[in-house]
Design an enzyme around this catalytic site. Structure first.
Site, PDB file in Angstrom:
ATOM      1  NE  ARG A  50      17.068  33.410   0.450  1.00 61.12           N
ATOM      2  CZ  ARG A  50      17.008  32.168   0.104  1.00 61.12           C
ATOM      3  NH1 ARG A  50      16.042  31.095   0.492  1.00 61.12           N
ATOM      4  NH2 ARG A  50      17.826  31.764  -0.657  1.00 61.12           N
ATOM      5  CE1 TYR A 102       6.682  55.574   9.706  1.00 59.64           C
ATOM      6  CE2 TYR A 102       6.547  53.729   8.270  1.00 59.64           C
ATOM      7  CZ  TYR A 102       7.308  54.790   9.099  1.00 59.64           C
ATOM      8  OH  TYR A 102       8.662  54.925   8.673  1.00 59.64           O
ATOM      9  CG  ASP A 174       2.619  49.211  12.846  1.00 60.83           C
ATOM     10  OD1 ASP A 174       3.249  49.018  13.931  1.00 60.83           O
ATOM     11  OD2 ASP A 174       2.990  49.824  11.756  1.00 60.83           O
ATOM     12  CE  LYS A 199      10.556  53.501  13.891  1.00 60.77           C
ATOM     13  NZ  LYS A 199       9.348  53.239  13.171  1.00 60.77           N
TER      14      LYS A 199
HETATM   15  C1  LIG Z   1       8.736  53.267  11.776  1.00 63.16           C
HETATM   16  C2  LIG Z   1       7.448  52.539  11.747  1.00 63.16           C
HETATM   17  C3  LIG Z   1       7.315  51.527  10.824  1.00 63.16           C
HETATM   18  C4  LIG Z   1       8.496  51.162   9.512  1.00 63.16           C
HETATM   19  O1  LIG Z   1       9.486  50.728  10.565  1.00 63.16           O
HETATM   20  P1  LIG Z   1      10.986  50.732   9.748  1.00 63.16           P
HETATM   21  O2  LIG Z   1      11.776  49.784  10.513  1.00 63.16           O
HETATM   22  O3  LIG Z   1      11.417  52.092   9.906  1.00 63.16           O
HETATM   23  O4  LIG Z   1      11.008  50.004   8.311  1.00 63.16           O
HETATM   24  C5  LIG Z   1       5.935  51.013  10.472  1.00 63.16           C
HETATM   25  N1  LIG Z   1       4.818  51.415  11.560  1.00 63.16           N
HETATM   26  C6  LIG Z   1       5.310  52.329  12.417  1.00 63.16           C
HETATM   27  C7  LIG Z   1       4.001  52.520  13.224  1.00 63.16           C
HETATM   28  C8  LIG Z   1       6.398  52.912  12.429  1.00 63.16           C
HETATM   29  O5  LIG Z   1       6.598  53.786  13.285  1.00 63.16           O
END
Ligand SMILES: *Cc1c(COP(=O)(O)O)cnc(C)c1O
Length: 382
Positions: A50, A102, A174, A199
């Site tokens: 961890r 998001y 983000d 992504k």
């Molecule tokens: C998909 C996404 C998230 C969340 O990510 P996960 O890996 O699905 O938990 C956060 N911000 C944006 C812009 C996203 O496209």
């Protein structure tokens, strides 16, 4: 980590470490172990998984190198990364966030953080006066996404960062849509950068992961403490997959962005389409600002159909893209934001934000553009 700071494509391939120090293996092994022997009772570099393991260390070092951070952190998902980064806030604090963010982040800020005594105000962050006007005595942070999702509104990162510094607020961004290759927020004054590595960074729609980095050693210390204390860490196998995906990010992103540009221009001319949201299109609102803080328009775009009756046939007839709530894969992904990526947001709120049932998002993959276009065109025809 290498002493020399390489250019992006080199960093992507060689990362923080590019061969196993023990065997010379060309890939860092999957250290599928929960704990580490303490010789004579003393811990070595790794003591318990961890707290850290070499597979995870590789992607943590890589995100720090790519974004210009002092240290990186890898989590089990993008949401785990967002939740863990926002743990820098405490009960009683107030946070400013964009209106159209998001869906999962919207849900976290609206339904989880309030239970911990942290409240959020949602404002149009493209308007600096509105951000400034939302600052209350207990405001501690500003959370951003630019381009926003799914309407591609552009927030002035340097402007918000300067305002935040003046008012002693933390800034979170983000950066999932842009990746470190197209937008480097730490260089623009943002404190903490977050990625859903599910992504583009992973890039193959085969894992969930989240990454965080910061250029501030004090914040890095607190993030490390929380990561170890809370434990929403990325496992060794997913770390391996992510490290592997990252190696080809530059090639994948260039191909996908090129396809997105072609689709955006053709969709904008199509009679069934009311409008296209893509910062790469000439005359798109915020495009100049976007180009001052990012080096590309990215590979995701949205479009609005003229008639709601066309949505269902489109989703039924389209064959190449997978229809799903995600983006950033090698395959093209088509999302009906209303019912998928933004399902967590109440209908009335979506309406007010301009996220309509006629809105469709495309994350361009790396297929041949002509095949993608032929497929979309047949699915849009009546
Ligand atoms: C998909 C996404 C998230 C969340 O990510 P996960 O890996 O699905 O938990 C956060 N911000 C944006 C812009 C996203 O496209």
């Amino acid at each position: 980590m290498p002493n020399k700071i390489y250019r992006p494509a080199t960093l992507l391939v060689h990362q923080g470490i590019d061969r196993d120090p023990h065997t010379g293996a060309s890939a860092i092994p999957i250290y599928q172990a929960s704990t580490y022997h303490h010789p004579e009772g003393k811990p070595g570099e790794y003591d318990y998984a961890r707290s850290g393991n070499p597979s995870r260390q590789q992607v943590e070092d890589t995100i720090a190198l790519l974004e210009g951070g002092v240290r990186g952190f890898a989590y089990a998902s993008g949401m785990a990364a967002i939740g863990s980064a926002l743990a820098l806030l405490k009960s009683g604090d107030h946070l400013i966030a964009p209106e159209d963010l998001y869906g999962g982040s919207w849900r976290y800020l609206n339904t989880v953080l309030p239970q911990q005594g942290i409240t959020a105000s949602f404002v149009d962050t493209t308007d600096l006066a509105k951000v400034s006007g939302a600052i209350a005595p207990n405001t501690r942070a500003i959370f951003l996404e630019t381009p926003s999702n799914p309407l591609f509104r552009i927030t002035d990162l340097r402007g918000v960062a300067a305002l935040a510094k003046e008012r002693q607020l933390l800034t979170f961004l983000d950066n999932t849509f842009m990746t470190p290759l197209l937008q480097r927020p730490l260089d623009l004054g943002i404190d903490v950068v977050i990625h859903s590595a599910t992504k583009f960074l992973g890039g193959h729609s085969d894992l969930l992961a989240g990454l965080v980095t910061t250029a501030d050693p004090e914040l890095a210390k607190r993030l490390k403490h929380f990561q170890n204390a809370f434990g929403a860490v990325l496992g060794p196998f997913d770390s391996f997959l992510l490290a592997r995906g990252i190696k080809t990010l530059k090639l994948r992103l260039a191909a996908a962005q090129n396809n997105a540009g072609i689709l955006a221009e053709r969709l904008a001319e199509h009679p069934a389409i009311k409008c296209v949201y893509y910062p790469g299109l000439a005359g798109f609102p915020g495009r100049d600002l976007h180009n001052r803080q990012a080096s590309g328009a990215g590979a995701v775009l949205s479009f609005e159909l003229r008639e709601e009756a066309r949505v269902k046939p489109l989703l039924e007839k389209v064959r190449l893209p997978i229809i799903a709530p995600s983006l950033g894969g090698v395959e093209t992904i088509l999302t009906h934001c209303w019912s998928m990526s933004h399902a967590a947001i109440p209908a009335a709120t979506k309406q007010a934000l301009g996220i309509r049932e006629t809105l469709v998002r495309i994350s361009a993959g790396i297929e041949d553009a002509e095949d993608l276009w032929e497929d979309l065109e047949q699915a849009l025809s009546v």
